[in-house]
Design a protein around this motif. Structure first.
Motif, PDB file in Angstrom:
ATOM      1  N   UNK A   8      -1.045  15.258  -1.683  1.00 28.40           N
ATOM      2  CA  UNK A   8      -0.570  13.898  -1.957  1.00 28.40           C
ATOM      3  C   UNK A   8       0.904  13.917  -2.339  1.00 28.40           C
ATOM      4  N   UNK A   9       1.299  14.922  -3.114  1.00 25.76           N
ATOM      5  CA  UNK A   9       2.708  15.046  -3.507  1.00 25.76           C
ATOM      6  C   UNK A   9       3.584  15.279  -2.283  1.00 25.76           C
ATOM      7  N   UNK A  10       3.172  16.180  -1.401  1.00 25.91           N
ATOM      8  CA  UNK A  10       3.936  16.460  -0.184  1.00 25.91           C
ATOM      9  C   UNK A  10       4.049  15.213   0.691  1.00 25.91           C
ATOM     10  N   UNK A  11       2.958  14.489   0.842  1.00 23.47           N
ATOM     11  CA  UNK A  11       2.981  13.281   1.668  1.00 23.47           C
ATOM     12  C   UNK A  11       3.909  12.224   1.093  1.00 23.47           C
ATOM     13  N   UNK A  12       3.983  12.134  -0.235  1.00 18.76           N
ATOM     14  CA  UNK A  12       4.865  11.149  -0.864  1.00 18.76           C
ATOM     15  C   UNK A  12       6.329  11.474  -0.605  1.00 18.76           C
ATOM     16  N   UNK A  13       6.661  12.762  -0.474  1.00 11.46           N
ATOM     17  CA  UNK A  13       8.032  13.176  -0.202  1.00 11.46           C
ATOM     18  C   UNK A  13       8.430  12.929   1.240  1.00 11.46           C
ATOM     19  N   UNK A  14       7.450  12.957   2.130  1.00  9.94           N
ATOM     20  CA  UNK A  14       7.763  12.860   3.558  1.00  9.94           C
ATOM     21  C   UNK A  14       7.499  11.488   4.139  1.00  9.94           C
ATOM     22  N   UNK A  15       7.041  10.577   3.298  1.00 10.27           N
ATOM     23  CA  UNK A  15       6.762   9.224   3.797  1.00 10.27           C
ATOM     24  C   UNK A  15       8.045   8.429   3.922  1.00 10.27           C
TER      25      UNK A  15
END
Length: 297
Positions: free
Chosen positions: A290-297
């Protein structure tokens, strides 16, 4: 925020691409170049060298360092260590200077990295707030920078040595002005060395061992003493600083790599992926994915 494969680690180079070890620039000139060339707009990135940014007055904007935001509230020195992720966002033309220098430059000029490291000796990992300075301190630092610019642009045979001497003087003045922690005003003592040695050992072995006992034995003290002493000086126990370091490195790997949670767990020394996932979620409030996805959104 751009995708991870667009986030770069920049070496220190001249405009012609040649490798260099020291450079000084105007923040205003950098801002103007970005305005004229949108492709130069600042994005999250990291350096393979040290950066000191002297800001002379309050600005409308923010400096993001290792996922934490710092406002430009007045005259201050901003520190960016090699490997730290940062982004400088200013809505108005900043008045100040940027000093870039390599570890090689420090070594060749006999400058101890302790002069830089001691500023954040008592801070948590990833906690790099700017150092506020008063008008007198600002005047002294500006004078040193003016001398640096003269030597950088001049032809003096010993200009490289002069730049090294001036950088050391700049760092000495920063240490003298340091008000981030009252402890930072202390002279080097045995207790300060214990904190420094603990951080150095942790930097070296955080992927190998996460136990306080391991670091206590390496430093010839008891686990209980190390925890209590570190907490008395920093506000956090040795265990909490170990966790801070692991969390910061986890975030960096999630941002800069495509490693799976399982691969990240083993990279960081966790015995089981489930342990890593539980650790990350407990400290950050989100799962690694979830953290990674928030950075790449």
């Amino acid at each position: 925020m751009p995708a991870h494969n667009q986030i770069k680690t920049y070496p220190l180079t001249h405009s012609n691409g040649d490798s260099i070890d020291f450079a000084i620039k105007s923040t205003g000139d950098i801002f103007d170049a970005m305005v004229d060339n949108p492709d130069m707009q600042d994005h999250p990135h990291r350096h393979a060298y040290y950066t000191l940014i002297l800001i002379e007055e309050a600005l409308s904007g923010v400096h993001i360092i290792d996922f934490k935001e710092y406002n430009f509230e007045g005259a201050a020195v901003h520190f960016v260590h090699p490997g730290q992720v940062h982004q400088f966002i200013s809505k108005t033309r900043p008045k100040g200077s940027v000093l870039n220098f390599s570890r090689t430059f420090l070594m060749q000029n006999g400058i101890s990295e302790d002069l830089i490291e001691r500023v954040y000796l008592f801070n948590s990992y990833g906690d790099s707030p700017p150092l506020p300075i008063d008008s007198m301190q600002l005047s002294v630092l500006k004078d040193i920078i003016e001398q640096m610019q003269e030597y950088q642009n001049g032809t003096n045979y010993y200009r490289y040595d002069a730049l090294g001497a001036l950088l050391k003087l700049f760092l000495i003045n920063i240490c003298g002005a340091c008000s981030l922690s009252p402890h930072n005003m202390q002279h080097e003592t045995g207790s300060n060395r214990l904190i420094r040695n603990f951080r150095q050992q942790l930097e070296k072995d955080y992927q190998v061992n996460h136990k306080v006992q391991y670091y206590a034995q390496a430093l010839s003290v008891s686990s209980d003493y190390l925890n209590r002493f570190i907490k008395s000086k920093t506000g956090k126990s040795a265990k909490e600083l170990i966790q801070d370091k692991l969390l910061l490195e986890s975030k960096r790997l999630l941002l800069f790599s495509d490693l799976s949670s399982k691969e990240l767990a083993f990279e960081l020394g966790f015995e089981e992926p489930s342990n890593f996932n539980a650790f990350f979620k407990k400290l950050s409030g989100r799962s690694p994915i979830a953290f990674r996805q928030s950075l790449r959104s």
